[in-house]
Design a protein around this motif. Structure first.
Motif, short mmCIF file in Angstrom:
data_model
loop_
_atom_site.label_atom_id
_atom_site.label_comp_id
_atom_site.label_asym_id
_atom_site.label_seq_id
_atom_site.Cartn_x
_atom_site.Cartn_y
_atom_site.Cartn_z
N GLN A 267 -4.02 -8.57 30.69
CA GLN A 267 -4.29 -9.09 32.03
C GLN A 267 -4.54 -10.60 31.92
OE1 GLN A 267 -6.05 -6.59 30.60
NE2 GLN A 267 -6.36 -4.89 32.02
N LEU A 268 -3.91 -11.36 32.80
CA LEU A 268 -4.01 -12.81 32.75
C LEU A 268 -5.12 -13.32 33.67
CD1 LEU A 268 -0.21 -13.67 32.66
CD2 LEU A 268 -1.83 -13.78 30.76
N PHE A 269 -5.55 -14.54 33.39
CA PHE A 269 -6.69 -15.16 34.06
C PHE A 269 -6.54 -15.14 35.59
CE2 PHE A 269 -9.55 -19.19 33.87
CZ PHE A 269 -10.69 -18.42 33.83
N GLY A 270 -5.38 -15.60 36.08
CA GLY A 270 -5.17 -15.68 37.52
C GLY A 270 -5.25 -14.32 38.21
N PRO A 271 -4.48 -13.32 37.76
CA PRO A 271 -4.57 -12.00 38.38
C PRO A 271 -5.97 -11.38 38.31
CG PRO A 271 -2.56 -12.16 37.09
CD PRO A 271 -3.34 -13.41 36.82
N ILE A 272 -6.70 -11.65 37.22
CA ILE A 272 -8.07 -11.14 37.12
C ILE A 272 -8.94 -11.77 38.20
CG2 ILE A 272 -10.16 -11.08 35.68
CD1 ILE A 272 -8.26 -11.08 33.23
N LEU A 273 -8.85 -13.09 38.34
CA LEU A 273 -9.63 -13.78 39.36
C LEU A 273 -9.24 -13.32 40.76
CD1 LEU A 273 -9.56 -17.41 37.89
CD2 LEU A 273 -11.48 -15.81 37.86
N GLU A 274 -7.97 -13.06 40.95
CA GLU A 274 -7.48 -12.58 42.25
C GLU A 274 -8.09 -11.22 42.59
OE1 GLU A 274 -5.74 -12.89 45.76
OE2 GLU A 274 -5.18 -14.37 44.24
N GLU A 275 -8.17 -10.34 41.60
CA GLU A 275 -8.73 -9.01 41.85
C GLU A 275 -10.21 -9.11 42.21
OE1 GLU A 275 -8.60 -4.49 40.03
OE2 GLU A 275 -8.13 -6.18 38.70
N PHE A 276 -10.94 -9.97 41.54
CA PHE A 276 -12.35 -10.17 41.90
C PHE A 276 -12.47 -10.70 43.32
CE2 PHE A 276 -13.36 -9.74 37.41
CZ PHE A 276 -14.66 -9.26 37.43
N LYS A 277 -11.62 -11.65 43.67
CA LYS A 277 -11.66 -12.23 45.02
C LYS A 277 -11.39 -11.17 46.08
CE LYS A 277 -8.97 -15.42 47.91
NZ LYS A 277 -7.84 -16.38 47.91
N GLN A 278 -10.35 -10.36 45.87
CA GLN A 278 -9.94 -9.39 46.87
C GLN A 278 -10.94 -8.23 47.00
OE1 GLN A 278 -7.53 -9.91 48.94
NE2 GLN A 278 -6.75 -11.74 47.91
N ARG A 279 -11.61 -7.88 45.91
CA ARG A 279 -12.43 -6.67 45.91
C ARG A 279 -13.94 -6.95 45.86
NH1 ARG A 279 -9.57 -2.34 41.95
NH2 ARG A 279 -10.98 -1.00 43.14
N LYS A 280 -14.31 -8.21 45.94
CA LYS A 280 -15.72 -8.58 45.78
C LYS A 280 -16.63 -7.87 46.77
CE LYS A 280 -18.96 -12.48 45.83
NZ LYS A 280 -19.14 -13.94 45.98
#
Length: 596
Positions: A267-280
């Motif tokens: 898993q890459l940095f950007g997609p990981i950050l995106e998942e946190f943003k979307q599911r926070k």
């Protein structure tokens, strides 16, 4: 970070055992947060003695033979740091707003578009003396110290023995470090890194500071350093079920960081950050229900609303533009800047020899760590030179001076360190007598054994040499790959100005984007594992390696869409780099031999 939010948008993460051990005394008065490693209580005690002498404070030694000495040493040192910083803040608030003063520097370091900085600039422009004094008084009231956070590596949890008998769990290294922090005066966070340790997390419940007080405030907070959303979910739920709230999730790039590199599944940095943003929001809501139920069962105060949760990130960020994009697009609270601060001697403990080495260093991902985790290293360090010299002399392995990495039980109890002479002699003999290994396999495994170095002692060298504690230690240093973009020693002001875009310290303005660098590192690591698997050496299974490849491919697709939608500058360069890396990834063949 403390309950009062810092106006800064970055923090200094933990580096090694000693590089940031007293950074708080240089930066906390300017509202910059930093992290103290709680691995090496020998070094911690040495630094307490050093600082007591420096500020003419009475020093009473806590010998290793004293009951619960590890926890007591940590508590005493953290209280000392806290006391010094509190005095610094009082002095800073009382100073005059004049050129070069600490209070002026406090506000000059802040980001230009922040409300505190703008209020400071308005004060400077005010011509009415009475109004100017009122504005100055208001500014003084808004000054807050940076947080003195601590780091505990959950994997370094060596059991304690006395008279050949194992002591109860609370005397293990990680638990004793936690107790030392919990009993200190600090109002800050403990950063847990290196994975899930249920024993340690359960031990948190013994300390009231981790539970809400009468005002629903948490004096001591939990921060989890994670490399993906799944890890955050598992650990966050476990803690919530025990009535413990995670106040910060610190997302670290698995490979594009200094020190130990905790590999994920591609898993890459950007997609990981995106998942946190979307599911926070749903993530926090779900945790709060578990948290409320646990607190009710424990008959403790239970807040109606969730405590604040910060999402922060670190790993390879090197420009103001990258910093701002990550902050804004992923709605982060702060970003960690680590390796570049090794070139700021007023902030970190790096001895003169190490500083010179860093100016031209080429960090590489090594097998040096006795923890068996990939570790960023430089080949020219005194520690590496000493390791190679021992091999040439026919006496590989280090003499184990501190023993914090005594975790290997391959040859029985008690545990020993994989970097020690004792372990390496036994392991090399075992490899020599293993008839099932081919010559190529035996040589490769021998190289892995010999690569282990004494990082728990040698990583302290920056602090012990710089502070005249031990001038004979052979120092190790562990910068991340981002360091190659910086090549001069700078001041705190210069580094902060670089972070906020007021100047640029980059030596290569065409450096690859942080996302491209991480993707390159991931592909290189995958290629290394494929090679190992083909040779029958330790590697993840065929299924896992295929999963890594698929996740990297998904990450490339995510970055392509992101660049087309969000990148206005350097879009073509970014997309071209992705195209080349996709070709390399598609050419990777996962061997059947990788299957376990």
């Amino acid at each position: 970070m403390s309950n009062v939010k810092s106006p800064h948008r970055f923090y200094i993460p933990v580096m090694g055992t000693g590089f940031t051990i007293d950074s708080a005394l240089a930066v906390a008065k300017y509202s910059i947060s930093s992290v103290v490693a709680l691995v090496d209580d020998v070094l911690i005690e040495q630094m307490r003695k050093c600082w007591c002498e420096r500020i003419c404070e009475p020093y009473q030694a806590i010998p290793a033979t004293e009951h619960d000495s590890r926890a007591k040493r940590i508590t005493a040192y953290l209280n000392l740091l806290n006391n010094i910083v509190q005095k610094q803040i009082v002095k800073l608030k009382a100073s005059l707003f004049e050129a070069g003063s600490d209070i002026s520097r406090y506000f000059e370091l802040l980001p230009d578009d922040g409300s505190e900085k703008q209020a400071y600039q308005a004060m400077l422009l005010e011509s009415n003396e009475q109004k100017k004094q009122q504005l100055q008084q208001s500014l003084r009231q808004h000054i807050v110290p940076g947080s003195i956070d601590v780091n505990i590596m959950t994997k370094i949890d060596r059991p304690a023995f006395r008279g050949g008998e194992m002591l109860p769990y609370e005397y293990s290294d990680a638990a004793a470090a936690l107790r030392g922090y919990a009993q200190s005066d600090l109002d800050s966070s403990v950063v847990f890194s290196a994975g899930f340790n249920p024993h340690l997390y359960g031990y948190l419940t013994q300390f009231e500071d981790f539970f809400p007080d009468q005002n629903n405030a948490l004096k001591k907070r939990i921060c989890l350093k994670v490399s993906d959303y799944r890890s955050a979910t598992i650990q966050g739920k476990y803690l919530a079920k025990h009535g413990l709230w995670v106040s910060e999730y610190r997302i670290e790039s698995p490979l594009n960081c200094g020190g130990h590199a905790f590999i994920n599944e591609g898993q890459l940095f950007g997609p990981i950050l995106e998942e946190f943003k979307q599911r926070k929001d749903e993530f926090i809501a779900g945790l709060h229900k578990l948290y409320q139920n646990a607190l009710k069962n424990l008959k403790k105060l239970c807040p109606d609303k969730p405590h604040p949760v910060k999402i922060t990130a670190q790993g390879g960020v090197g420009t103001h533009e990258e910093h701002e994009f990550l902050m804004n697009h992923y709605e982060l609270d702060a970003i960690g800047w680590g390796s570049p601060f090794l070139l700021v001697p007023e902030v970190t403990n790096v001895d003169p020899e190490q500083l010179n080495q860093l100016l031209t260093a080429q960090p590489y991902l090594s097998a040096s760590s006795p923890l068996g985790i990939p570790f960023w290293n430089i080949a020219v360090s005194a520690s590496e030179n000493a390791r190679r010299q021992r091999i040439e002399q026919g006496t590989p392995g280090a003499l184990c001076k501190k023993g914090f990495a005594k975790l290997n039980t391959e040859f029985g109890e008690p545990p020993i360190c994989m970097a020690s002479r004792e372990y390496q002699q036994q392991k090399l003999l075992a490899l020599k007598n293993d008839a099932s290994l081919s010559t190529e396999q035996a040589n490769a495994l021998k190289e892995i054994v010999l690569s282990k170095s004494c990082i728990c002692h040698d990583l302290a060298a920056g602090a012990t040499i710089k502070n005249d504690i031990d001038l004979n230690v052979t120092g190790a240093i562990c910068p991340g790959p981002n360091l190659v973009n910086f090549n001069k020693i700078v001041s705190l002001k210069e580094m902060v100005d670089h972070i906020y875009g007021r100047i640029s310290l980059l030596i290569n303005p065409n450096r690859p984007h942080v996302f491209i660098t991480e993707l390159r590192l991931q592909i290189n690591y995958l290629l290394g594992e494929v090679k190992n698997a083909s040779l029958g050496l330790p590697a993840r299974s065929q299924q896992k390696l295929q999963e890594v490849k698929e996740n990297l491919s998904k990450g490339i697709e995510y970055y392509q869409n992101l660049a087309k939608e969000k990148f206005t500058e350097h879009q073509e360069k970014f997309l071209d780099a992705l195209k080349e890396l996709r070709k390399e990834l598609e050419a990777v063949l996962i061997p059947v031999l990788a299957q376990k």
